[in-house]
Design a protein around this motif. Structure first.
Motif, PDB file in Angstrom:
ATOM      1  N   VAL A  56       0.876  -1.169   0.000  1.00  8.79           N
ATOM      2  CA  VAL A  56       0.000   0.000   0.000  1.00  8.79           C
ATOM      3  C   VAL A  56       0.913   1.220   0.000  1.00  8.79           C
ATOM      4  O   VAL A  56       1.689   1.435   0.922  1.00  8.79           O
ATOM      5  CB  VAL A  56      -0.982  -0.006   1.196  1.00  8.79           C
ATOM      6  N   ASP A  57       0.858   2.002  -1.073  1.00  9.50           N
ATOM      7  CA  ASP A  57       1.837   3.059  -1.298  1.00  9.50           C
ATOM      8  C   ASP A  57       1.179   4.428  -1.423  1.00  9.50           C
ATOM      9  O   ASP A  57       0.184   4.592  -2.139  1.00  9.50           O
ATOM     10  CB  ASP A  57       2.634   2.770  -2.576  1.00  9.50           C
ATOM     11  N   SER A  58       1.763   5.403  -0.707  1.00  2.51           N
ATOM     12  CA  SER A  58       1.285   6.781  -0.802  1.00  2.51           C
ATOM     13  C   SER A  58       2.438   7.726  -1.115  1.00  2.51           C
ATOM     14  O   SER A  58       2.438   8.887  -0.726  1.00  2.51           O
ATOM     15  CB  SER A  58       0.603   7.193   0.510  1.00  2.51           C
ATOM     16  N   SER A  59       3.440   7.218  -1.839  1.00  2.00           N
ATOM     17  CA  SER A  59       4.670   7.967  -2.078  1.00  2.00           C
ATOM     18  C   SER A  59       4.479   9.122  -3.047  1.00  2.00           C
ATOM     19  O   SER A  59       3.583   9.125  -3.904  1.00  2.00           O
ATOM     20  CB  SER A  59       5.752   7.032  -2.631  1.00  2.00           C
ATOM     21  N   THR A  60       5.377  10.092  -2.904  1.00  2.00           N
ATOM     22  CA  THR A  60       5.455  11.191  -3.871  1.00  2.00           C
ATOM     23  C   THR A  60       6.736  11.076  -4.698  1.00  2.00           C
ATOM     24  O   THR A  60       6.982  11.921  -5.561  1.00  2.00           O
ATOM     25  CB  THR A  60       5.429  12.554  -3.152  1.00  2.00           C
ATOM     26  N   ASP A  61       7.548  10.043  -4.430  1.00  6.72           N
ATOM     27  CA  ASP A  61       8.744   9.805  -5.245  1.00  6.72           C
ATOM     28  C   ASP A  61       8.464   8.647  -6.197  1.00  6.72           C
ATOM     29  O   ASP A  61       7.306   8.306  -6.455  1.00  6.72           O
ATOM     30  CB  ASP A  61       9.967   9.559  -4.351  1.00  6.72           C
ATOM     31  N   GLU A  62       9.518   8.004  -6.690  1.00  5.39           N
ATOM     32  CA  GLU A  62       9.330   6.964  -7.708  1.00  5.39           C
ATOM     33  C   GLU A  62       9.183   5.561  -7.124  1.00  5.39           C
ATOM     34  O   GLU A  62       9.324   4.568  -7.843  1.00  5.39           O
ATOM     35  CB  GLU A  62      10.505   6.990  -8.696  1.00  5.39           C
ATOM     36  N   THR A  63       8.872   5.436  -5.842  1.00  5.27           N
ATOM     37  CA  THR A  63       8.732   4.122  -5.210  1.00  5.27           C
ATOM     38  C   THR A  63       7.802   3.211  -6.000  1.00  5.27           C
ATOM     39  O   THR A  63       8.121   2.044  -6.278  1.00  5.27           O
ATOM     40  CB  THR A  63       8.202   4.268  -3.766  1.00  5.27           C
ATOM     41  N   ARG A  64       6.655   3.725  -6.361  1.00  9.22           N
ATOM     42  CA  ARG A  64       5.637   2.926  -7.040  1.00  9.22           C
ATOM     43  C   ARG A  64       6.142   2.375  -8.368  1.00  9.22           C
ATOM     44  O   ARG A  64       5.962   1.188  -8.686  1.00  9.22           O
ATOM     45  CB  ARG A  64       4.402   3.801  -7.259  1.00  9.22           C
ATOM     46  N   SER A  65       6.767   3.221  -9.147  1.00  8.14           N
ATOM     47  CA  SER A  65       7.262   2.780 -10.454  1.00  8.14           C
ATOM     48  C   SER A  65       8.407   1.781 -10.283  1.00  8.14           C
ATOM     49  O   SER A  65       8.529   0.838 -11.081  1.00  8.14           O
ATOM     50  CB  SER A  65       7.724   3.980 -11.288  1.00  8.14           C
ATOM     51  N   LEU A  66       9.234   1.949  -9.266  1.00  7.17           N
ATOM     52  CA  LEU A  66      10.312   0.994  -9.016  1.00  7.17           C
ATOM     53  C   LEU A  66       9.759  -0.375  -8.641  1.00  7.17           C
ATOM     54  O   LEU A  66      10.313  -1.408  -9.039  1.00  7.17           O
ATOM     55  CB  LEU A  66      11.228   1.513  -7.904  1.00  7.17           C
ATOM     56  N   ILE A  67       8.674  -0.403  -7.888  1.00  4.64           N
ATOM     57  CA  ILE A  67       8.038  -1.685  -7.540  1.00  4.64           C
ATOM     58  C   ILE A  67       7.518  -2.373  -8.791  1.00  4.64           C
ATOM     59  O   ILE A  67       7.721  -3.575  -8.996  1.00  4.64           O
ATOM     60  CB  ILE A  67       6.908  -1.464  -6.519  1.00  4.64           C
ATOM     61  N   ARG A  68       6.839  -1.608  -9.633  1.00 11.24           N
ATOM     62  CA  ARG A  68       6.314  -2.192 -10.881  1.00 11.24           C
ATOM     63  C   ARG A  68       7.454  -2.735 -11.735  1.00 11.24           C
ATOM     64  O   ARG A  68       7.374  -3.839 -12.285  1.00 11.24           O
ATOM     65  CB  ARG A  68       5.533  -1.143 -11.659  1.00 11.24           C
ATOM     66  N   GLU A  69       8.522  -1.971 -11.887  1.00 12.55           N
ATOM     67  CA  GLU A  69       9.661  -2.402 -12.698  1.00 12.55           C
ATOM     68  C   GLU A  69      10.288  -3.664 -12.124  1.00 12.55           C
ATOM     69  O   GLU A  69      10.673  -4.571 -12.858  1.00 12.55           O
ATOM     70  CB  GLU A  69      10.708  -1.290 -12.772  1.00 12.55           C
ATOM     71  N   TYR A  70      10.378  -3.725 -10.813  1.00  7.68           N
ATOM     72  CA  TYR A  70      10.968  -4.887 -10.167  1.00  7.68           C
ATOM     73  C   TYR A  70      10.183  -6.146 -10.504  1.00  7.68           C
ATOM     74  O   TYR A  70      10.768  -7.198 -10.815  1.00  7.68           O
ATOM     75  CB  TYR A  70      10.991  -4.661  -8.650  1.00  7.68           C
ATOM     76  N   PHE A  71       8.875  -6.059 -10.461  1.00  7.37           N
ATOM     77  CA  PHE A  71       8.051  -7.245 -10.675  1.00  7.37           C
ATOM     78  C   PHE A  71       7.841  -7.576 -12.149  1.00  7.37           C
ATOM     79  O   PHE A  71       7.257  -8.609 -12.469  1.00  7.37           O
ATOM     80  CB  PHE A  71       6.716  -7.092  -9.946  1.00  7.37           C
ATOM     81  N   GLU A  72       8.336  -6.737 -13.027  1.00  6.35           N
ATOM     82  CA  GLU A  72       8.329  -7.103 -14.444  1.00  6.35           C
ATOM     83  C   GLU A  72       9.253  -8.282 -14.713  1.00  6.35           C
ATOM     84  O   GLU A  72       9.034  -9.059 -15.641  1.00  6.35           O
ATOM     85  CB  GLU A  72       8.760  -5.903 -15.301  1.00  6.35           C
ATOM     86  N   ASP A  73      10.293  -8.399 -13.888  1.00  6.92           N
ATOM     87  CA  ASP A  73      11.281  -9.468 -14.056  1.00  6.92           C
ATOM     88  C   ASP A  73      11.173 -10.558 -13.002  1.00  6.92           C
ATOM     89  O   ASP A  73      12.016 -11.437 -12.926  1.00  6.92           O
ATOM     90  CB  ASP A  73      12.699  -8.872 -14.014  1.00  6.92           C
ATOM     91  N   VAL A  74      10.144 -10.468 -12.146  1.00  8.93           N
ATOM     92  CA  VAL A  74       9.996 -11.431 -11.053  1.00  8.93           C
ATOM     93  C   VAL A  74       8.619 -12.073 -11.108  1.00  8.93           C
ATOM     94  O   VAL A  74       7.602 -11.382 -11.084  1.00  8.93           O
ATOM     95  CB  VAL A  74      10.189 -10.743  -9.682  1.00  8.93           C
ATOM     96  N   ASP A  75       8.591 -13.408 -11.204  1.00 11.40           N
ATOM     97  CA  ASP A  75       7.329 -14.134 -11.198  1.00 11.40           C
ATOM     98  C   ASP A  75       7.176 -14.969  -9.935  1.00 11.40           C
ATOM     99  O   ASP A  75       6.269 -15.788  -9.823  1.00 11.40           O
ATOM    100  CB  ASP A  75       7.246 -15.060 -12.419  1.00 11.40           C
ATOM    101  N   ALA A  76       8.066 -14.762  -8.968  1.00 12.55           N
ATOM    102  CA  ALA A  76       8.135 -15.653  -7.809  1.00 12.55           C
ATOM    103  C   ALA A  76       6.914 -15.544  -6.911  1.00 12.55           C
ATOM    104  O   ALA A  76       6.489 -16.515  -6.307  1.00 12.55           O
ATOM    105  CB  ALA A  76       9.396 -15.364  -7.003  1.00 12.55           C
TER     106      ALA A  76
END
Length: 380
Positions: free
Chosen positions: A80-100
């Motif tokens: 659950v994210d309420s960030s004003t920085d790039e946290t959200r996009s970094l999470i999405r990018e991380y899971f593009e390469d992770v299916d675990a």
């Protein structure tokens, strides 16, 4: 001996009495390990992770979760994210390469505070065991298995653990957590523990309850409510985590005072539980009332009255008492008190609790939190 000096000694005796009783109870019970009847178990798990401007450390936290010794197919991650920085996009990018493991990303465009965010995350959690963890904490590989083993006991609905390594090397926090672990272990063997820890707590999904949107102690509030509805909430020293902390006096106030406000607020809100729910209301809650509310004021009064008595008896030389107290505080925050460092750690906590009482009386406090750059650096 003048009347002020005698009064100071009397106040000190009154303040210390409940602690001596608790020490005697600890020596009698001799609690070890978890009170739960632990059995190996492998339930499905929802890991709840609240984030706010965690861009610097989010990759490290996600890597940490993927290293857990547990079937990833049985884990979902609820962020659950309420960030004003790039946290959200970094999470999405991380899971593009992770299916675990499965990702549930709850995006908040308006920051409402931690408790409302957690309520939404807990509602979204679908699995049997729900784990709450913080971004700036590290978890050992076996932590989910240890938690699941506790919850395999049908009488246990929630479990928390201990900080085995204070990232950043704070001896003040390490000393306090060592004392707190003994307190929580005794509480758990008597009935249930009060304080639950944000870096790692685990709950049966069926036992989850809504948190007050204005809560400043969300994890402990949830544990307290679970106990009030008949569940048991325990501390297990085998459930481990690592969290960063400060030793410097001013920095600790920023880190600790908000938490202290939340705990005091929670005790007052649930004061009707005193004397109820078995040993929880007869022993655990009264001791925490003493430690968090009565003791800080009594210690402050003891110092004030003692200083007056010392000045009356010795003149200006009597000011040595507050000077010695100040020196003790200075050396304590420098982590150089050696065998009495743990005693300073308790005093430091009493300072936070006293300040928290004052702030609450002034109507201060809200449910938002700010990322501490130095602690994030220690985590990283």
């Amino acid at each position: 001996m003048n009347v002020f000096a005698a009064a100071a000694l009397g106040l000190l005796g009154v303040t210390a009495a409940p602690y001596l009783v608790f020490l005697g109870l600890y020596a009698w019970v001799r609690p070890e390990g978890s009170p739960a009847a632990k059995e190996p178990a492998e339930p499905t798990v929802s890991v709840v992770l609240p984030t706010y401007n965690e861009a610097r450390i989010i990759h490290a936290k996600l890597d940490d979760l993927l290293e857990l010794d547990y079937p990833m197919a049985k884990i979902e991650l609820v962020v659950v994210d309420s960030s004003t920085d790039e946290t959200r996009s970094l999470i999405r990018e991380y899971f593009e390469d992770v299916d675990a493991l499965d990702l549930v990303l709850i995006e908040e465009d308006e920051r409402r505070g931690l408790a409302p965010a957690l309520n939404e995350a807990y509602e979204a959690a679908q699995n049997e065991m729900v784990v709450k963890t913080d971004c700036d904490s590290k978890l050992p590989p076996d932590v989910l298995r240890e938690a699941a083993a506790n919850l395999a006991d049908e009488e246990v609905d929630a479990v928390t653990g201990r900080n085995v390594e204070v990232l950043g090397g704070s001896e003040v926090e390490s000393g306090y957590r060592g004392v707190q672990s003994h307190i929580q272990q005794l509480e758990s063997h008597l009935d249930s523990t009060l304080i639950f820890h944000g870096p790692f707590s685990a709950f049966e999904n069926d036992a989850l309850l809504s948190i007050d949107p204005n809560s400043l102690a969300d994890d402990t509030e949830l544990a307290l409510k679970i106990r009030r509805q008949g569940g048991r909430v325990v501390f297990d020293p085998a459930v481990e985590y690592m969290e960063a902390s400060h030793s410097a006096f001013v920095k600790r106030r920023k880190q600790k005072d908000r938490r202290a406000m939340g705990l005091i607020q929670l005790l007052v809100q649930h004061r009707d539980a005193l004397g109820r729910y078995g040993r929880y209301g007869m022993v655990v809650l009264p001791f925490n009332w003493w430690f968090m509310i009565a003791s800080p004021w009594l210690l402050a009064l003891t110092l004030a009255v003692g200083t007056v008595g010392s000045v009356i008896a010795f003149g200006v030389a009597g000011l040595a008492l507050p000077l010695v107290f100040g020196l003790f505080t200075y050396l304590g925050q420098k982590d150089v008190l050696g065998p009495v460092q743990a005693l300073y750690s308790l005093l430091d906590t009493q300072v936070s609790l006293l300040r928290a009482c004052v702030e609450l009386l002034r109507g201060k406090g809200d449910g938002t939190w700010e990322a501490d750059a130095e602690l994030r650096e220690a985590f990283d």
